[in-house]
Structure formats: structure tokens, C-alpha cells
Design a protein around this motif. Sequence first.
Motif, PDB file in Angstrom:
ATOM      1  N   TYR A 118      34.579  31.942  40.341  1.00 33.80           N
ATOM      2  CA  TYR A 118      35.013  32.773  41.379  1.00 33.80           C
ATOM      3  C   TYR A 118      34.816  32.400  43.241  1.00 33.80           C
ATOM      4  N   GLY A 124      45.312  37.650  42.931  1.00 33.20           N
ATOM      5  CA  GLY A 124      45.207  36.309  44.152  1.00 33.20           C
ATOM      6  C   GLY A 124      44.818  36.806  45.149  1.00 33.20           C
ATOM      7  N   SER A 125      44.345  36.282  46.011  1.00 32.42           N
ATOM      8  CA  SER A 125      44.045  36.773  47.637  1.00 32.42           C
ATOM      9  C   SER A 125      44.319  35.845  48.882  1.00 32.42           C
ATOM     10  N   LEU A 177      40.898  30.818  48.397  1.00 32.84           N
ATOM     11  CA  LEU A 177      42.555  30.880  48.476  1.00 32.84           C
ATOM     12  C   LEU A 177      42.963  31.319  49.967  1.00 32.84           C
ATOM     13  N   ARG A 228      41.603  42.284  35.602  1.00 34.61           N
ATOM     14  CA  ARG A 228      40.252  41.451  35.726  1.00 34.61           C
ATOM     15  C   ARG A 228      40.157  40.061  34.446  1.00 34.61           C
ATOM     16  N   ASN A 249      37.750  34.960  37.214  1.00 38.22           N
ATOM     17  CA  ASN A 249      38.206  36.891  36.998  1.00 38.22           C
ATOM     18  C   ASN A 249      36.536  36.261  35.628  1.00 38.22           C
ATOM     19  N   LEU A 292      48.132  36.998  49.096  1.00 38.51           N
ATOM     20  CA  LEU A 292      47.859  38.333  47.892  1.00 38.51           C
ATOM     21  C   LEU A 292      49.245  39.068  47.361  1.00 38.51           C
ATOM     22  N   HIS A 300      38.699  41.826  41.726  1.00 36.71           N
ATOM     23  CA  HIS A 300      39.213  40.546  40.993  1.00 36.71           C
ATOM     24  C   HIS A 300      40.146  39.446  42.166  1.00 36.71           C
ATOM     25  N   LEU A 301      40.773  38.975  41.523  1.00 37.23           N
ATOM     26  CA  LEU A 301      41.633  37.600  41.295  1.00 37.23           C
ATOM     27  C   LEU A 301      43.075  37.702  40.634  1.00 37.23           C
ATOM     28  N   ALA A 328      37.982  31.964  45.842  1.00 36.24           N
ATOM     29  CA  ALA A 328      38.265  33.199  46.524  1.00 36.24           C
ATOM     30  C   ALA A 328      38.451  32.118  48.086  1.00 36.24           C
ATOM     31  N   LEU A 330      41.920  31.361  37.984  1.00 37.05           N
ATOM     32  CA  LEU A 330      42.139  32.730  38.714  1.00 37.05           C
ATOM     33  C   LEU A 330      41.486  33.445  37.224  1.00 37.05           C
TER      34      LEU A 330
END
Length: 395
Positions: free
Chosen positions: A45, A340-341, A52, A278, A315, A345, A336-337, A49, A311
Amino acid sequence: MTADTLLERITDYASRPNPYPLYAELREAGPVVRQADGSYLVGTYHEIAALLHDPRMSADPRSRGETAGTLPFLRLDDPEHHRLRRLAMRPFGPPHSPGRVDAMRGEIARITEELMEGFEAGRQLDVVDDFAYPLPVTVICRLLGVPREDEPLFREWSDAIVASADVRPEDQASAERDRAGDQARSEMGQYLVNLAEQRRDNPGDDMLSAFVNEPDPALRLTHEELAETGVLLLIAGHETTVNLITNGVLTLLRHREHLDHLHKEPDLLPRAIEELLRYEPPVHMRERIPRADIDVSGTTLPEGTSVILALASGNRDPKRFQEPDRFDPARPDNEHLGFGSGIHLCYGAPLARIEAQAALDALIPRLGTARLVEDPPPYRQNAMLRGPRHLTVEL
């Protein structure tokens, strides 16, 4: 099996019903695992993140020397990504069109009710074909201004484009899928441009009309940009939402205690949808390309290589989520992803949440005595956009 074949095993169709043990294997071997073809898999995770949000990570295939024409903003980096996304957002959401998505709530509820009319006790229905597919397709058609009767046309195009966009090891069929995807993208883009041109100086209350009747020349999309943006919005506007709704129904039918709880307390549904995003996300992987060598936990991601961010694995990372393999609709701190992020996003996340809530709100009272006819159900081929192809239930 060695870690080198992890991507092959994850994307193997046999893994589609339950890829999560392989994601656990990826996290154990990682956080970064180099594949035999020189690509890299990232499954934890915090590392996903961070990447991203890292401006050195590119979404643009030209970052590794590929030739490409006009690309959708999903595949571009800033500043070009920001410019096109901002222009696409003007007729869709804040600040230029703040009420567009909220104004759809009544329409979405009405479409949902129409689809529910055929749901009678004692009959079998396919949650995908009878409900989860037509709902978001009808909504995105209304938003863009696409005649509903043309939907069969773009379903075929959409299938070809999505097949070519999958994350997978290269094989002999890849080139053919890519060609079919390029042709479908071109035909669909031309169709949308032609449709938009019919609205020039004769606008309706739809996004294609808004694009071609933008009064400020500096804020207008070119024909090529309109084609790519229209295709992206049409496909992204329904493909992921179909999976979100269908995965949601499947998860609730496998967890009857939560289904009953949500039936009694429908106010808990928004939080339950975040947990579904998630626990069974509609998008499992995204590809990125480093524009410079990047160190991740002691492993160097070399410039120009393919990096697959899993992803769905992030999660389920126990370093971020307590009891990650447990479906908990009341889960607190659920960042959660699923959408996305970072700068990419999901553009349509607010609409997808409204559609999922309307869909599950209508379905949950009818699912209490429903029975899954086949579990696991047959899945779609795509490993990146993972969801059942059919989900047959008996009411």
C-alpha cells in the motif's frame, strides 16, 4: 513457481475468481518484485501510494519510446494532463458545473426503478446483463448525449478497447488485440466527434454539446482531443461501475449477515460502498513508467521500464488495514486505492458512488432470499478491470 512468473500467474484467467492469495505472495516477496521480462510489480500500500504521487512516474507510453498519436488524459502527464482534464471537467463538475452530478440523482433513481420492474420472485436474472451493465451505460449516454439506441455499437467498440488496455505479459495475441483496440478507438472517436458536430450551434443539455459550443477558443478541445476524451469518458463512465455494482452484489450474497444489516440500516450503505471499493475493487492494476531511476525500499526502478502497481493488493495490505481479508462495511479509516490516488484520481468517482448507492439500495431488499446459481461466477477476461461476466441469481 518463482516470483518471476507472478504477473503471468496473476493475469492467468484461472486466477480471476480469486487473485488475492497471489497478491499476498507478491507482498511477501516485495514490496517490489522484478519479472522475467524486466518489468516490475509493486504490491504494498504505502509504496503504491507514494509512486502514484511521485511526479517522476509517468502514465504516458511515450516515456519508454513508444510512438503514439493523441492520447486521452488518463495516459498523459502534467502539464498536458492537467490542461485536458480541466477542460473535460468543465461541463461535468465543480467549479464550472457544480450541480451536474448531483442533478443526476433523480434520473439515476428513475432508471434504477425501471430496471427493477422485471425482478419477480421465482425467476432467474443476470445481475450484469439485466442491471449492472444497463444502469451506468444509460447514465453516461444521458450525460454525454449519446442516443441509447446506439449503445450496441459502442458496446462492441468498448469490449475491443478494454481488451487491448489490459495489463498482461506480452504474447502473440497482444498485437492483434492492440490493432483491434486502435481501430475501435478510432471508429468510436469519429462517431462521437460526428455526434458532437450535430450539436454545434444547436446544443442540448449534454456534455458533447458543451464541448463543441465552448465560447472561449482557449478552452475548446480539438477534434482529436474531443475524440479521445469522449471515448475515455464513455468507457470509464460505465466499465468500472459495472464491476463495482456486480462485485458488490456478489460480496453481499457471500456475507449474508452484512446484507441483512444493510437492509435494516440503509444509512450505512455509503460506508459499505467504500469497503467494497477496498475489498473487491473494480480496477486491480495500473501501469506506470519511471522517467528517472527511482529507489523503492532498496530496489531501483530503472528509467523507462514498465511498473505495474497492483492496487487491489495494496488494498489488502496488513501493514495498512487491520484484518484486510475481512469484509467490514463499518471499517474506519478506509483510505483505499479503489479509485487510484494522486493526479489521476478517478475523474468519475462522485458519479460512480451515486450509481453504486442507488443500485445497491434498490437491490438489497430483494437479495435477502436470493440464491447464487453459480459461485464463483464466470469472470471477464480482463485482469486489470476485474469483475464477473455474468452473475446469475434466483430470486
